[in-house]
Design a protein around this motif. Structure first.
Motif, short mmCIF file in Angstrom:
data_model
loop_
_atom_site.label_atom_id
_atom_site.label_comp_id
_atom_site.label_asym_id
_atom_site.label_seq_id
_atom_site.Cartn_x
_atom_site.Cartn_y
_atom_site.Cartn_z
N PHE A 113 6.21 -2.70 0.37
CA PHE A 113 5.88 -4.05 0.80
C PHE A 113 4.37 -4.22 0.98
O PHE A 113 3.70 -3.32 1.51
CB PHE A 113 6.59 -4.41 2.12
CG PHE A 113 8.06 -4.66 1.94
CD1 PHE A 113 8.51 -5.71 1.14
CD2 PHE A 113 9.00 -3.86 2.57
CE1 PHE A 113 9.87 -5.94 0.96
CE2 PHE A 113 10.37 -4.09 2.41
CZ PHE A 113 10.80 -5.13 1.60
N VAL A 114 3.87 -5.35 0.55
CA VAL A 114 2.46 -5.74 0.74
C VAL A 114 2.46 -7.16 1.31
O VAL A 114 3.51 -7.66 1.75
CB VAL A 114 1.67 -5.64 -0.59
CG1 VAL A 114 1.54 -4.19 -1.03
CG2 VAL A 114 2.33 -6.46 -1.70
N GLN A 286 7.14 7.16 -7.00
CA GLN A 286 6.76 8.34 -6.23
C GLN A 286 5.30 8.76 -6.44
O GLN A 286 4.80 9.63 -5.74
CB GLN A 286 7.72 9.50 -6.54
CG GLN A 286 8.88 9.45 -5.56
CD GLN A 286 10.02 10.38 -5.90
OE1 GLN A 286 10.17 10.80 -7.05
NE2 GLN A 286 10.82 10.70 -4.91
N MET A 287 4.63 8.06 -7.36
CA MET A 287 3.19 8.27 -7.53
C MET A 287 2.39 7.62 -6.39
O MET A 287 1.20 7.86 -6.24
CB MET A 287 2.71 7.63 -8.83
CG MET A 287 3.22 8.24 -10.11
SD MET A 287 2.35 9.74 -10.55
CE MET A 287 0.68 9.14 -10.82
N VAL A 288 3.05 6.72 -5.62
CA VAL A 288 2.32 5.95 -4.60
C VAL A 288 2.11 6.80 -3.34
O VAL A 288 3.03 7.49 -2.88
CB VAL A 288 3.10 4.66 -4.25
CG1 VAL A 288 2.36 3.86 -3.17
CG2 VAL A 288 3.32 3.80 -5.50
N ALA A 289 0.90 6.72 -2.78
CA ALA A 289 0.58 7.47 -1.56
C ALA A 289 1.44 6.99 -0.39
O ALA A 289 1.72 5.82 -0.29
CB ALA A 289 -0.90 7.29 -1.23
N ALA A 297 -2.63 0.62 0.53
CA ALA A 297 -2.32 0.57 1.95
C ALA A 297 -2.35 -0.86 2.46
O ALA A 297 -2.77 -1.76 1.75
CB ALA A 297 -3.34 1.41 2.71
N GLY A 298 -1.91 -1.09 3.69
CA GLY A 298 -1.95 -2.44 4.27
C GLY A 298 -1.73 -2.45 5.77
O GLY A 298 -0.69 -1.99 6.25
#
Ligand code: PLP
Length: 427
Positions: A113-114, A286-289, A297-298
């Motif tokens: 979510f962003v 799954q590549m996302v930190a 990030a947010g």
């Protein structure tokens, strides 16, 4: 119809905000006149600060599929607010909205979510580049994916393969890897893949174009994009920020039965509060930190108020026959406007997919930006003003989508059709 208070506010707003607004599309520049200042929304209606009431087909540019201030959405926000407005730590609400979204779009295996659609598309493209270790991306002329630098390219009538920035402030270097193809034209896509073999990270597309007015995909177009990207090892991104829960509850991917690798969402999933999301295949996500190396990030991401509003809105859509009723109401509007125009001998192209529609003042069938841009903006402005006088609030541009909500009853639709008939009668 008096708009004295709106005029006063707009005069002051122009000293405070560039152009008097906080998003350019609100400024009425394309239709003449000035924006109305809104006091409140209720169901299918907007009320301006002069007490005028309008049937609203903008619906905050798409998000409000259950109308303004739906009691269940309002209650969810109120209850959430009493428990704190942001935690900066995980909450169970995020799981609930994620599972809800995935139940409508089973192709999404993992999600992040962003806070806006812009963040969603920007992040999805970063992810696609990280995953493929390639730099180039393809977008389509006339498609909008938010205001990130790398996406502010249309190419227009220029050489379609050379992305030129649409806005000053976007360095040419930032968009040098943004390639532009023609919507509904697979040859233009194939040509780019031929020119840049093994360099294209992703195709991003509005599967039903909505930001040049509603332009449906021609049969085979989306299937072709799926086949081309699969063959080339590129990521296919469906930008469903607008089409999600709008062309079908499962988005364009359900309507046309295509499985994109990544999907971007926004608008409806926030129930009227700021939310965006990107998601898709587990292997890519799954590549996302911090699971992987792609950083994104947010501070306010997964905000409990926004999650609660989204959960409540999506739950309302689960009610029996909800989609059938929405689709039927939108179809009634489409047919009514088309027949009013035809009775008056005014050539229009009425497009619609699900709850999204556009009335193009044109004799040319819209299939891409080139066939859309010939529509008569002056005639649209005239239609817009007449509809406004008759109590109907349309998007203030020829090149936007209209939306309906579950609060747009047949009686309200019929009033709208009567307003259109009246507009054409006094043309
Ligand atoms: C609205 C929209 C966006 C941008 O979303 P914001 O929340 O305004 O940043 C991106 N893509 C599409 C298809 C949209 O319709």
């Amino acid at each position: 119809m008096s708009i004295t208070n709106s005029i006063k506010l707009f005069t002051e707003a122009q000293t405070l905000f560039p152009g008097g607004v906080n998003s350019p599309v609100r400024a009425f520049r394309a239709v003449g006149g000035q924006p109305l200042f809104i006091e409140r929304g209720e169901g299918a209606y907007l009320f301006d600060v002069d007490g005028n009431r309008y049937i609203d087909y903008v619906l905050s540019w798409g998000p409000l599929v259950t109308g303004h201030a739906h009691p269940k959405v309002v209650a969810a926000i109120q209850q959430a607010a009493t428990r704190g407005t942001s935690y900066g730590a995980p909450s169970p609400l995020e799981l609930e909205l994620a599972k809800s979204v995935m139940s409508f779009m089973p192709n999404i295996e993992m999600i992040r979510f962003v806070n806006s659609g812009t963040e969603a598309t920007m992040s999805a493209l970063r992810l696609a580049r990280a995953y493929t270790k390639r730099d180039k991306i393809i977008k389509f002329d006339g498609c909008y994916h938010g205001h990130a630098d790398l996406l502010l390219v249309q190419a227009g009538s220029g050489v379609a393969t050379l992305g030129l920035p649409d806005s000053p402030g976007v360095p040419a270097n930032t968009v040098k890897d943004t390639l532009v193809a023609d919507f509904n034209n697979l040859d233009s896509v194939e040509a780019l893949f031929k020119q840049y073999p093994d360099q294209i990270a992703a195709i991003i597309v509005e599967p039903v174009a909505g930001n040049m007015g509603v332009v449906p995909p021609l049969p085979g177009f989306l299937e072709g994009l799926r086949a081309i990207t699969s063959r080339a090892g590129s990521v296919l991104i469906f930008d469903e920020v607008m089409t999600g829960f709008r062309v079908h509850f499962g988005g364009a991917q359900a309507l046309y039965n295509i499985q994109p690798d990544l999907t971007t969402l926004g608008k409806v999933i926030g129930g009227g509060l700021p939310v965006g999301a990107y998601g898709g295949k587990r292997e890519i996500m799954q590549m996302v930190a911090p699971s992987g190396p792609m950083y994104q990030a947010g501070t306010l991401a997964g905000n409990p108020l926004a999650m609660s509003a989204g959960i409540a809105a999506l739950n309302l859509l689960r009610e029996e026959n909800c989609w059938e009723k929405l689709d039927q109401a939108a179809g009634r509007l489409e047919a009514g406007i088309a027949s009013a125009a035809s009775r008056a001998g005014i050539p229009i192209q009425q497009t619609r997919v699900g709850t999204m529609f556009t009335t193009f003042f044109s004799e040319t069938k819209p299939v891409d930006w080139n066939t859309v841009k010939v529509a008569d903006k002056i005639l649209f402005g005239k239609f817009f003003q007449k509809m406004l006088e008759n109590g109907v609030y349309l998007a203030p541009s020829q090149f936007e989508s209209g939306f309906i909500s579950t609060m747009h009853t047949n009686a309200i639709i019929d009033k709208t059709i009567a307003a259109a008939a009246e507009a054409f009668r006094t043309w």
